[in-house]
Scaffold this motif. Structure first.
Motif, mmCIF file in Angstrom:
data_model
loop_
_atom_site.group_PDB
_atom_site.id
_atom_site.type_symbol
_atom_site.label_atom_id
_atom_site.label_comp_id
_atom_site.label_asym_id
_atom_site.label_seq_id
_atom_site.Cartn_x
_atom_site.Cartn_y
_atom_site.Cartn_z
ATOM 1 N N ALA A 1 -1.324 8.466 4.559
ATOM 2 C CA ALA A 1 -0.392 8.433 3.451
ATOM 3 C C ALA A 1 -0.660 6.895 3.035
ATOM 4 C CB ALA A 1 0.968 8.516 3.631
ATOM 5 N N LEU A 2 -0.543 6.011 3.652
ATOM 6 C CA LEU A 2 -0.872 4.554 3.117
ATOM 7 C C LEU A 2 -2.197 4.562 2.562
ATOM 8 C CD1 LEU A 2 0.433 1.764 3.437
ATOM 9 C CD2 LEU A 2 -0.534 1.453 5.462
ATOM 10 N N GLU A 3 -3.256 5.169 3.107
ATOM 11 C CA GLU A 3 -4.616 5.265 2.544
ATOM 12 C C GLU A 3 -4.744 5.847 1.375
ATOM 13 O OE1 GLU A 3 -8.886 5.528 4.704
ATOM 14 O OE2 GLU A 3 -7.911 7.233 4.479
ATOM 15 N N ALA A 4 -3.977 6.940 1.236
ATOM 16 C CA ALA A 4 -3.909 7.745 0.004
ATOM 17 C C ALA A 4 -3.247 7.132 -1.213
ATOM 18 C CB ALA A 4 -3.342 9.125 0.101
ATOM 19 N N GLY A 5 -2.380 5.765 -0.924
ATOM 20 C CA GLY A 5 -1.420 5.574 -1.934
ATOM 21 C C GLY A 5 -0.356 6.123 -1.968
ATOM 22 N N GLU A 6 0.123 6.712 -1.357
ATOM 23 C CA GLU A 6 1.330 7.483 -1.081
ATOM 24 C C GLU A 6 2.727 6.593 -0.393
ATOM 25 O OE1 GLU A 6 0.840 11.133 0.893
ATOM 26 O OE2 GLU A 6 -0.660 11.723 -0.653
ATOM 27 N N LEU A 7 2.276 5.650 0.046
ATOM 28 C CA LEU A 7 3.217 4.574 0.599
ATOM 29 C C LEU A 7 2.792 3.135 0.225
ATOM 30 C CD1 LEU A 7 3.354 5.658 4.311
ATOM 31 C CD2 LEU A 7 5.104 6.323 2.289
ATOM 32 N N ASP A 8 4.207 2.339 -0.030
ATOM 33 C CA ASP A 8 3.655 1.075 -0.357
ATOM 34 C C ASP A 8 3.326 0.207 0.993
ATOM 35 O OD1 ASP A 8 4.342 0.761 -3.104
ATOM 36 O OD2 ASP A 8 6.296 1.676 -2.438
ATOM 37 N N PHE A 9 3.825 0.479 2.098
ATOM 38 C CA PHE A 9 3.714 -0.190 3.284
ATOM 39 C C PHE A 9 4.252 0.590 4.505
ATOM 40 C CE2 PHE A 9 7.544 -2.162 2.222
ATOM 41 C CZ PHE A 9 8.282 -2.135 3.447
ATOM 42 N N ALA A 10 3.894 0.518 5.649
ATOM 43 C CA ALA A 10 4.157 1.272 6.815
ATOM 44 C C ALA A 10 4.235 0.323 8.072
ATOM 45 C CB ALA A 10 3.268 2.393 7.144
ATOM 46 N N VAL A 11 5.104 0.906 8.914
ATOM 47 C CA VAL A 11 5.457 0.224 10.220
ATOM 48 C C VAL A 11 4.943 1.022 11.216
ATOM 49 C CG1 VAL A 11 7.154 -1.230 11.661
ATOM 50 C CG2 VAL A 11 7.593 -0.865 8.960
ATOM 51 N N CYS A 12 4.065 0.958 11.646
ATOM 52 C CA CYS A 12 3.086 1.952 12.626
ATOM 53 C C CYS A 12 1.982 1.256 13.353
ATOM 54 C CB CYS A 12 2.899 3.260 11.904
ATOM 55 S SG CYS A 12 1.669 2.947 10.621
ATOM 56 N N ARG A 13 1.132 2.177 13.824
ATOM 57 C CA ARG A 13 0.104 1.760 14.597
ATOM 58 C C ARG A 13 -1.076 2.098 13.777
ATOM 59 N NH1 ARG A 13 4.119 3.370 18.089
ATOM 60 N NH2 ARG A 13 4.550 2.173 19.608
ATOM 61 N N LEU A 14 -2.283 1.312 13.941
ATOM 62 C CA LEU A 14 -3.472 1.488 13.384
ATOM 63 C C LEU A 14 -4.134 2.660 13.967
ATOM 64 C CD1 LEU A 14 -5.451 0.835 10.903
ATOM 65 C CD2 LEU A 14 -6.493 -0.832 12.760
ATOM 66 N N ALA A 15 -4.143 3.871 13.411
ATOM 67 C CA ALA A 15 -4.437 5.007 14.211
ATOM 68 C C ALA A 15 -6.145 5.082 14.117
ATOM 69 C CB ALA A 15 -3.836 6.395 13.558
ATOM 70 N N GLN A 16 -6.702 5.697 15.116
ATOM 71 C CA GLN A 16 -7.969 5.967 15.108
ATOM 72 C C GLN A 16 -8.418 6.803 13.934
ATOM 73 O OE1 GLN A 16 -8.871 8.173 18.793
ATOM 74 N NE2 GLN A 16 -8.694 6.248 19.907
ATOM 75 N N GLY A 17 -9.791 6.411 13.380
ATOM 76 C CA GLY A 17 -10.225 7.035 12.468
ATOM 77 C C GLY A 17 -10.158 6.193 11.120
ATOM 78 N N PHE A 18 -9.307 5.050 11.312
ATOM 79 C CA PHE A 18 -9.185 4.335 9.788
ATOM 80 C C PHE A 18 -9.839 3.013 9.872
ATOM 81 C CE2 PHE A 18 -5.626 7.340 10.220
ATOM 82 C CZ PHE A 18 -5.690 7.778 8.710
ATOM 83 N N ASP A 19 -10.390 2.647 8.976
ATOM 84 C CA ASP A 19 -11.136 1.119 8.894
ATOM 85 C C ASP A 19 -10.043 0.030 8.883
ATOM 86 O OD1 ASP A 19 -12.675 -1.134 8.515
ATOM 87 O OD2 ASP A 19 -13.993 0.127 6.852
ATOM 88 N N ALA A 20 -9.961 -0.617 9.876
ATOM 89 C CA ALA A 20 -8.813 -1.966 9.833
ATOM 90 C C ALA A 20 -9.418 -3.097 8.689
ATOM 91 C CB ALA A 20 -9.089 -2.713 11.212
ATOM 92 N N ARG A 21 -10.659 -2.848 8.177
ATOM 93 C CA ARG A 21 -10.723 -3.944 7.160
ATOM 94 C C ARG A 21 -10.118 -3.440 5.856
ATOM 95 N NH1 ARG A 21 -17.034 -3.419 7.344
ATOM 96 N NH2 ARG A 21 -16.297 -1.214 7.808
ATOM 97 N N THR A 22 -9.677 -2.181 5.664
ATOM 98 C CA THR A 22 -9.129 -1.672 4.528
ATOM 99 C C THR A 22 -7.403 -2.038 4.525
ATOM 100 O OG1 THR A 22 -10.390 0.386 4.526
ATOM 101 C CG2 THR A 22 -8.426 0.387 3.255
ATOM 102 N N PHE A 23 -7.037 -2.364 5.621
ATOM 103 C CA PHE A 23 -5.484 -2.774 5.665
ATOM 104 C C PHE A 23 -5.471 -4.339 6.179
ATOM 105 C CE2 PHE A 23 -6.354 1.671 6.471
ATOM 106 C CZ PHE A 23 -5.690 2.289 5.527
#
Length: 305
Positions: A142-164
């Motif tokens: 949801a964060l990657e899709a722009g549906e959230l302003d920010f999140a308090v969670c873990r960086l899940a597998q499959g997501f590029d840490a450089r994007t966040f």
């Protein structure tokens, strides 16, 4: 390609987003309130402009080509930003200060986000706040899709840490919760005493599940075979109240659902079990509204305090 993209209009991006999310042209046409022939002509126009197919047709619908995946991701972001702008404008016209959307894993929602929202409410009453609680993978999507302003969670597998941006972090402690009257004692419970107990726990691969399985293995025990998989706190409470199952949850969640007057109680293990830390995460490319920035600052205060 950049020159070709300049020829695309907003309706084209909305169509690409709708087909990618719905998987069928007919359903995408319904979502956009256009006829299926019109949607088909519009897609053909886009593919002709770009000189390449964006979707592959198969018996069950349509799936993006590699080029289509790239454009669909950008289309989702663009559509989300425009919808967000429309929502902010509507909130302004309705006399509300603004809107903020935040995601959090359950423990963070209880310990960090809820107090921050209460503090924001003291400062500003004219706010529209949306909180999504769920597993880190769903929140990151949801964060990657722009549906959230920010999140308090873990960086899940499959997501590029450089994007966040990964800002502050917080380590979760595990607590066990059972029904009142459960045969296990309250204090100094050895892990071996849980060998025959079943779990109500998050699904395989989640940090909570991984931490508990690692603790069992370290103690030379086989993890339980009786397992109910759920991320719902409400379902967890209902199952615990009606059985002798054991639920590993974050410490803050245990304090909330197994406090005085509740039908559940906490068990104190003879060892400490912690989960990998969660983070305050925001998308680098998504600007924050003043309201979202203020709420994120209040969340930061509670994570660092």
């Amino acid at each position: 390609m950049s020159h070709d993209l300049a020829k695309l209009q907003l309706r084209h991006y909305r169509l690409i987003d709708a087909i990618a999310s719905q998987g069928q042209l007919s359903v995408a046409a319904e979502v956009l309130a256009v006829s299926q022939p019109a949607a088909s002509r519009m897609l053909a126009e886009v593919e002709r402009t770009l000189g390449a197919p964006l979707f592959e047709r198969h018996p069950k619908g349509m799936r993006p080509t590699p080029l289509g995946e790239v454009l669909a991701r950008r289309a989702r972001w663009l559509v989300s930003e425009l919808d967000e702008a429309a929502a902010e404008l509507a909130a302004f016209r309705a006399g509300r200060f603004g809107t903020v959307r935040i995601g959090a894993v359950t423990g963070a929602a209880v310990a960090i986000v809820a107090p921050a929202i209460r503090a924001l409410g003291v400062e500003r009453a004219d706010t529209d706040i949306h909180v999504e609680v769920g597993p880190s993978g769903e929140l990151m999507a949801a964060l990657e899709a722009g549906e959230l302003d920010f999140a308090v969670c873990r960086l899940a597998q499959g997501f590029d840490a450089r994007t966040f941006e990964l800002l502050d972090s917080h380590v979760e402690e595990v607590r066990l919760v059972v029904r009142e009257g459960h045969p296990l004692p309250r204090h100094r419970v050895p892990l071996a005493a849980l060998a025959g107990a079943g779990w109500v726990i998050q699904s395989s691969g989640t940090p909570m599940r991984a931490a508990m399985e690692a603790a069992y293995v370290a103690a030379g025990l086989a993890p339980p075979t009786e397992i109910v998989n759920t991320s719902s706190t409400l379902v967890t409470m209902a199952l615990l109240a009606q059985s002798d199952l054991v639920a590993p949850v974050a410490r803050e969640v245990a304090e909330l659902i197994a406090g005085p007057g509740m039908p559940l109680r906490r068990l104190a293990l003879d060892r400490e079990i912690v989960i990998s830390p969660y983070h305050l995460i925001r998308h680098r490319a998504r600007p924050l509204t003043p309201l979202a920035a203020r709420l994120m600052a209040l969340v930061t205060e509670r994570m660092t305090g």
